[in-house]
Design a protein around this motif. Structure first.
Motif, PDB file in Angstrom:
ATOM      1  N   GLU A   1       0.816  -1.209   0.000  1.00  0.00           N
ATOM      2  CA  GLU A   1       0.000   0.000   0.000  1.00  0.00           C
ATOM      3  C   GLU A   1       0.852   1.263   0.000  1.00  0.00           C
ATOM      4  N   HIS A   2       1.991   1.225   0.682  1.00  0.00           N
ATOM      5  CA  HIS A   2       2.868   2.395   0.782  1.00  0.00           C
ATOM      6  C   HIS A   2       4.127   2.221  -0.071  1.00  0.00           C
ATOM      7  N   SER A   3       4.027   1.453  -1.127  1.00  0.00           N
ATOM      8  CA  SER A   3       5.206   1.191  -1.969  1.00  0.00           C
ATOM      9  C   SER A   3       5.707   2.448  -2.671  1.00  0.00           C
ATOM     10  N   ARG A   4       4.816   3.392  -2.978  1.00  0.00           N
ATOM     11  CA  ARG A   4       5.274   4.614  -3.667  1.00  0.00           C
ATOM     12  C   ARG A   4       6.228   5.418  -2.792  1.00  0.00           C
ATOM     13  N   TYR A   5       5.961   5.439  -1.489  1.00  0.00           N
ATOM     14  CA  TYR A   5       6.886   6.133  -0.588  1.00  0.00           C
ATOM     15  C   TYR A   5       8.209   5.370  -0.471  1.00  0.00           C
ATOM     16  N   ALA A   6       8.122   4.063  -0.494  1.00  0.00           N
ATOM     17  CA  ALA A   6       9.346   3.254  -0.433  1.00  0.00           C
ATOM     18  C   ALA A   6      10.195   3.473  -1.681  1.00  0.00           C
ATOM     19  N   ILE A   7       9.559   3.556  -2.846  1.00  0.00           N
ATOM     20  CA  ILE A   7      10.309   3.787  -4.090  1.00  0.00           C
ATOM     21  C   ILE A   7      10.985   5.156  -4.053  1.00  0.00           C
ATOM     22  N   LEU A   8      10.291   6.148  -3.517  1.00  0.00           N
ATOM     23  CA  LEU A   8      10.904   7.479  -3.399  1.00  0.00           C
ATOM     24  C   LEU A   8      12.109   7.434  -2.464  1.00  0.00           C
ATOM     25  N   ALA A   9      11.984   6.750  -1.316  1.00  0.00           N
ATOM     26  CA  ALA A   9      13.101   6.650  -0.374  1.00  0.00           C
ATOM     27  C   ALA A   9      14.269   5.887  -0.995  1.00  0.00           C
ATOM     28  N   ILE A  10      13.984   4.827  -1.747  1.00  0.00           N
ATOM     29  CA  ILE A  10      15.048   4.057  -2.395  1.00  0.00           C
ATOM     30  C   ILE A  10      15.768   4.909  -3.426  1.00  0.00           C
ATOM     31  N   THR A  11      15.059   5.713  -4.154  1.00  0.00           N
ATOM     32  CA  THR A  11      15.682   6.592  -5.151  1.00  0.00           C
ATOM     33  C   THR A  11      16.602   7.606  -4.489  1.00  0.00           C
ATOM     34  N   ILE A  12      16.165   8.146  -3.350  1.00  0.00           N
ATOM     35  CA  ILE A  12      17.010   9.114  -2.639  1.00  0.00           C
ATOM     36  C   ILE A  12      18.272   8.429  -2.110  1.00  0.00           C
ATOM     37  N   ILE A  13      18.114   7.221  -1.561  1.00  0.00           N
ATOM     38  CA  ILE A  13      19.282   6.489  -1.063  1.00  0.00           C
ATOM     39  C   ILE A  13      20.233   6.161  -2.211  1.00  0.00           C
ATOM     40  N   ALA A  14      19.683   5.754  -3.348  1.00  0.00           N
ATOM     41  CA  ALA A  14      20.522   5.446  -4.509  1.00  0.00           C
ATOM     42  C   ALA A  14      21.275   6.681  -4.990  1.00  0.00           C
ATOM     43  N   ALA A  15      20.665   7.846  -4.855  1.00  0.00           N
ATOM     44  CA  ALA A  15      21.348   9.078  -5.260  1.00  0.00           C
ATOM     45  C   ALA A  15      22.569   9.336  -4.389  1.00  0.00           C
ATOM     46  N   PHE A  16      22.494   8.955  -3.103  1.00  0.00           N
ATOM     47  CA  PHE A  16      23.649   9.137  -2.228  1.00  0.00           C
ATOM     48  C   PHE A  16      24.716   8.074  -2.481  1.00  0.00           C
ATOM     49  N   ILE A  17      24.287   6.851  -2.768  1.00  0.00           N
ATOM     50  CA  ILE A  17      25.251   5.772  -2.974  1.00  0.00           C
ATOM     51  C   ILE A  17      25.945   5.894  -4.311  1.00  0.00           C
ATOM     52  N   THR A  18      25.226   6.357  -5.344  1.00  0.00           N
ATOM     53  CA  THR A  18      25.786   6.423  -6.685  1.00  0.00           C
ATOM     54  C   THR A  18      26.991   7.353  -6.707  1.00  0.00           C
ATOM     55  N   PRO A  19      28.109   6.909  -7.241  1.00  0.00           N
ATOM     56  CA  PRO A  19      29.295   7.769  -7.261  1.00  0.00           C
ATOM     57  C   PRO A  19      29.242   8.848  -8.330  1.00  0.00           C
ATOM     58  N   THR A  20      28.244   8.842  -9.168  1.00  0.00           N
ATOM     59  CA  THR A  20      28.126   9.822 -10.253  1.00  0.00           C
ATOM     60  C   THR A  20      26.772  10.509 -10.165  1.00  0.00           C
ATOM     61  N   PRO A  21      26.654  11.734 -10.710  1.00  0.00           N
ATOM     62  CA  PRO A  21      25.384  12.460 -10.611  1.00  0.00           C
ATOM     63  C   PRO A  21      24.438  12.234 -11.785  1.00  0.00           C
TER      64      PRO A  21
END
Length: 371
Positions: A276-296
């Protein structure tokens, strides 16, 4: 005694005279008086009402006990340890985990040269792609020794010994679990270690190569645009630090299904709530991936985010299987096996056609099939 006096002792049976009570059974006959047991006594009912105790009501039935929880039945099987016993157990498990890591480190140290060839291969490929010499620079005298013979074997030993280390973690936690939960030791170790190693493989073959090629290409593209010559010189230490950050970062994020499964087991979350709250989880995962990714850039962001989103739904599926097990239901595995087999056959057929008829070839990096 004269007969006349004896006759006077006999109680005459006269009407209206109360009959004395005798202690001796059958005393009325002995003393000359016979009582008819069937004779009507007007005071019999009153005497019975007074002397007869009231009927005792049957006791209420005992309350029905609640259904026994299988986990409560296993409570007696849980080990009871004092605080000092816990500390001793923790010390023992830490020593065993460190010993396993040291053994793996010694084995990796023997193959340190080969390991360095494997680790430096993405850097050589990225440098060749931009037209630079495929060499890494040693800026300090101790750089090569520390990286090749200490840091690199230690990193490889951490991945190799991860099943043993996780087993020690489970062995420390298991005494406080129910018997049914202790049976999950093998699935826990295999899934956790497998996901950690899978994350390292994904980082090495996919994410790290894309990120490194992008970062090294920035300077070359800037030099072509402005006319200023920028020669890429990558030191061993900086390259290996970036390699470690990407490998460990993605390896840890691949543990997301295990985290979701244990949260479901502890009844903190449910599969329905997560869907039910998967859209918020996808947003949080995208933000975390932005920090982990070594490139912009967006491409590398998606390379990190898409596997994490897939792992999120894998964790939901694992939690769903747990809920089905609690309810005594079974999942239709045969249907899933058929679907996976069909998808695999379609992918194999597409790959065969691309290689046989369109001159594609297989390579050991993403996308693994190029023209």
């Amino acid at each position: 005694m004269p007969q006349d006096e004896q006759d006077k002792k006999i109680v005459p049976e006269t009407e209206g005279t109360p009959v004395p009570a005798y202690d001796h059974p059958g005393g009325a006959e002995i003393h000359g008086h016979y009582e008819d047991p069937h004779a009507y006594d007007p005071h019999a009912n009153e005497t019975a009402l007074v002397t007869q105790p009231p009927p005792i009501a049957p006791p209420p039935p005992p309350p029905t006990p609640p259904p026994a929880d299988p986990e409560d039945e296993d409570d007696d099987g849980m080990l009871r340890m004092s605080f000092l016993d816990h500390l001793e157990e923790l010390r023992s498990r830490l020593i065993k985990a460190v010993v396993g890591l040291v053994v793996a480190y010694v084995g990796c140290l023997i193959f340190a040269g080969k390991l360095w060839e494997i680790v430096s291969e993405p850097a050589a490929a990225a440098l060749r792609a931009i037209g630079a010499a495929p060499d890494l620079a040693q800026l300090e005298p101790m750089d090569a020794f520390l990286v090749v013979y200490f840091k690199l074997p230690l990193l490889a030993a951490l991945f190799i010994a991860s099943p043993w280390i996780l087993w020690q973690v489970w062995a420390f936690v298991a005494p406080g679990l129910y018997k049914k939960e202790r049976n999950m030791a093998a699935p826990f170790v295999l899934s956790t270690a497998g996901l950690f190693i899978a994350g390292g493989c994904f980082a090495y073959f996919v994410a790290f190569r894309f990120g490194l090629a992008f970062l090294l290409g920035i300077g070359m593209n800037f030099g072509e645009t402005t006319g200023a010559k920028i020669k890429p010189v990558v030191s061993i230490v900086s390259y290996f630090d970036l390699f470690v950050n990407v490998m460990l970062g993605i390896g840890v994020t691949f543990e997301l299904p295990v985290l979701i499964f244990f949260l479901t087991m502890l009844r903190v979350v449910t599969p329905g709530f997560l869907i039910e709250h998967s859209r918020y989880a996808i947003l949080a995962i995208t933000i975390i991936a932005a920090f982990i990714t070594p490139t912009p850039d967006v491409v590398n962001l998606l390379i990190f985010a898409i596997p994490m989103i897939l792992l999120y739904f894998v964790g939901i599926f694992a939690g769903y299987l747990l809920v089905l097990s609690r309810e005594g239901k079974r999942f239709p595995w045969h249907i899933l096996a058929i679907i996976v087999t069909v998808i695999a056959l379609i992918a194999a057929a597409v790959g065969y056609i691309m290689i046989s008829y369109f001159a594609y070839k297989l390579v050991n990096y993403w996308p693994f099939i190029v023209k």
